[in-house]
Design a protein around this motif. Structure first.
Motif, short mmCIF file in Angstrom:
data_model
loop_
_atom_site.label_atom_id
_atom_site.label_comp_id
_atom_site.label_asym_id
_atom_site.label_seq_id
_atom_site.Cartn_x
_atom_site.Cartn_y
_atom_site.Cartn_z
N LEU A 83 -7.12 0.87 8.80
CA LEU A 83 -6.76 1.51 7.54
C LEU A 83 -5.41 2.22 7.63
O LEU A 83 -4.67 2.27 6.64
CB LEU A 83 -7.85 2.51 7.12
CG LEU A 83 -9.20 1.92 6.72
CD1 LEU A 83 -10.15 3.03 6.32
CD2 LEU A 83 -9.06 0.92 5.57
N ARG A 84 -5.09 2.76 8.80
CA ARG A 84 -3.81 3.47 8.95
C ARG A 84 -2.63 2.51 8.79
O ARG A 84 -1.48 2.96 8.57
CB ARG A 84 -3.75 4.18 10.29
CG ARG A 84 -3.74 3.27 11.50
CD ARG A 84 -3.61 4.05 12.81
NE ARG A 84 -4.75 4.93 13.01
CZ ARG A 84 -4.68 6.24 12.90
NH1 ARG A 84 -3.53 6.83 12.60
NH2 ARG A 84 -5.75 6.98 13.11
N GLU A 85 -2.86 1.20 8.91
CA GLU A 85 -1.79 0.22 8.80
C GLU A 85 -1.55 -0.23 7.36
O GLU A 85 -0.62 -1.00 7.10
CB GLU A 85 -2.10 -0.99 9.67
CG GLU A 85 -2.31 -0.65 11.15
CD GLU A 85 -2.83 -1.84 11.94
OE1 GLU A 85 -2.88 -2.95 11.36
OE2 GLU A 85 -3.18 -1.66 13.12
N LEU A 86 -2.40 0.20 6.43
CA LEU A 86 -2.23 -0.21 5.04
C LEU A 86 -0.90 0.30 4.50
O LEU A 86 -0.45 1.39 4.82
CB LEU A 86 -3.37 0.34 4.18
CG LEU A 86 -4.76 -0.25 4.43
CD1 LEU A 86 -5.80 0.52 3.64
CD2 LEU A 86 -4.79 -1.73 4.07
N THR A 87 -0.30 -0.50 3.65
CA THR A 87 0.99 -0.13 3.05
C THR A 87 0.81 0.11 1.55
O THR A 87 -0.07 -0.50 0.91
CB THR A 87 2.04 -1.23 3.26
OG1 THR A 87 1.53 -2.46 2.71
CG2 THR A 87 2.30 -1.43 4.75
N PRO A 88 1.60 1.00 0.97
CA PRO A 88 1.51 1.22 -0.49
C PRO A 88 1.69 -0.08 -1.25
O PRO A 88 2.53 -0.92 -0.91
CB PRO A 88 2.67 2.20 -0.74
CG PRO A 88 2.84 2.93 0.56
CD PRO A 88 2.56 1.91 1.62
#
Length: 460
Positions: A313-318
């Motif tokens: 989840l920390r790798e998700l981008t806007p």
């Protein structure tokens, strides 16, 4: 970094204005289930005037187990349909337990049905128990739809094996989840032989009509609530990731934007099943609770990295598209029956408790939050909680390990000392299973009635 979301007062106005708790329909539903099982047994009894010998007894035992297995199959699928009356009134965790229990009973009845029926057929043909495998092969080759039923039975056995505790804990969640979806195929494949080879349906046209109605209704509910409603929800609200912010080491908040999100009907304490349409995550759907009151333009989840999906989840981008199903869960303000409330959170269980802490109506001193974590560094969202407590006149307490690693004593005596009138509180609780069980026992020892201890587990 904190991701405080304003809107607590508005959210409190949208919760109950008076304390009018909803009663769980669990007991009437269970009575209805037993009534249905009795009706199935009556069907066999009505169509069986007498049982002449041991072969007849074996075959009729096979009929009984087959009828009950077919009935429970429909209930197993119904419990997977995410019907709001079950998910929001009974509770997702309770429905999940019903589903697991029904699945075990169904598999046991299926195995008994196959064994008893094939043994009875073998005896009719003048064969012994040792010939049951050959008799099964002959039945598959000769009887209509039994071949499909055999494949469906194999799928049920596979699903049952992967649901055994030690096996389940060693499997990746996504693998287990997708294997579990084979239940739909298994039910479809085993349905048809019930009508083509079942004596009860051959002699009772009304029974066949009822069976079609039962399975047709369940199928319609699955299609409506698992397919059509989620499609409509996501096309309407068009959710996307707005930002990903680290709250504490290993815990991140995901801000999710969209259109008119307050019209999704979500309440503090509920959760969605989230699917993030990013590479490597498109086929994963996981349940995460809302960690703040829903806003018209924003939802927030706060997640601890404890697996492959949560770590990514920390790798998700806007801008990443989001597909959600829900809202689910019954641990909302509707459960409240008293003016005073104690919220108890363990670890990342703080997420629904934080939303309730913000939104539950109450005067100064009515709302208390007890937050259990290993260290003060693990107290995620602490700044937000402190701000909410200050604004509302609520009590905020934490329980962390000592510098030597000794766990805090959350016992009945300590709870009574910290909250002298605890027996007059409603308690909402979320955390790991072991933590929840120990706190539940302490609360009961402190005089809190079981009916006022509200807990929902999302370990699915």
């Amino acid at each position: 970094m904190s991701t405080t979301l304003a809107g607590g007062r508005a959210a409190r106005r949208q919760t109950m204005r008076r304390i009018r708790p909803r009663r769980s329909p669990a007991v009437p539903l269970l009575l209805a289930v037993w009534a249905g099982a009795a009706a199935v047994l009556w069907l066999w009894w009505h169509d069986t005037p007498s049982v002449a010998d041991d072969t007849g007894r074996i075959l009729n035992a096979g009929r009984i187990t087959g009828l009950l297995a077919g009935y429970l199959m429909a209930l197993v699928v119904l419990q997977m349909a995410r019907v709001p009356a079950l998910e929001r009134r009974v509770g997702s965790d309770r429905v999940a337990r019903w589903h697991a229990m029904s699945g075990r009973y169904t598999l046991s009845l299926i195995v008994a049905h196959v064994f008893l029926t094939m043994w009875g057929y073998a005896r009719q043909a003048g064969k012994s128990l040792n010939d049951i495998v050959q008799q099964t092969i002959d039945s598959i080759n000769q009887l209509p739809d039994v071949g499909k039923a055999a494949i469906g039975t194999g799928l049920f056995v596979l699903i049952g094996l992967t649901s055994i505790g030690p096996v389940r804990r060693r499997m990746p969640y996504d693998t287990w989840y997708h294997v579990h979806l084979l239940s739909y195929a298994a039910v479809f494949l085993t349905f048809w032989h019930q009508l083509t080879t079942g004596n009860d349906f051959a002699v009772q046209p009304m029974a066949k009509t009822f069976w079609y109605g039962l399975y047709g209704t369940v199928t319609a509910l699955v299609l409506w609530y698992r397919v059509l409603i989620p499609i409509r929800l996501n096309l309407k609200h068009r959710m996307r990731v707005e930002a990903v912010i680290e709250e504490t080491p290993g815990i991140v908040s995901v801000l999710i934007g969209g259109r008119k999100l307050h019209r999704m009907g979500a309440e503090a304490g509920q959760f969605f099943r989230w699917r993030f349409l990013a590479p490597g995550m498109r086929f994963s759907s996981h349940p995460y609770s809302l960690s703040a009151a829903p806003r018209p333009d924003m939802l927030r989840i706060t997640v601890k990295a404890i697996g492959d999906h949560s770590e990514r989840l920390r790798e998700l981008t806007p801008g990443t598209r989001v597909w959600a199903e829900g809202p689910y869960g019954a641990m909302t303000a509707q459960r409240r029956s008293r003016g005073k409330v104690l919220l108890v959170a363990g670890g990342v269980g703080i997420t629904p408790m934080r939303a309730l802490f913000e939104t539950l109506p109450g005067a100064a001193g009515d709302i208390t939050l007890l937050y259990r974590a290993n260290t003060t560094r693990d107290l995620a969202l602490w700044d937000e909680l402190a701000k909410i407590a200050d604004e509302r006149g609520a009590r905020l307490m934490y329980a962390v390990n000592s510098p030597e690693g000794e766990r805090p004593d959350i016992s009945a005596e300590n709870l009574e000392r910290k909250i002298p009138d605890i027996e007059r509180h409603d308690v909402f609780m979320c955390g790991p299973a072991g933590f929840a069980q120990s706190v539940y026992e302490a609360l009961r020892g402190a005089g809190v009635p079981a009916r006022r201890i509200h807990h929902e587990s999302f370990e699915m």
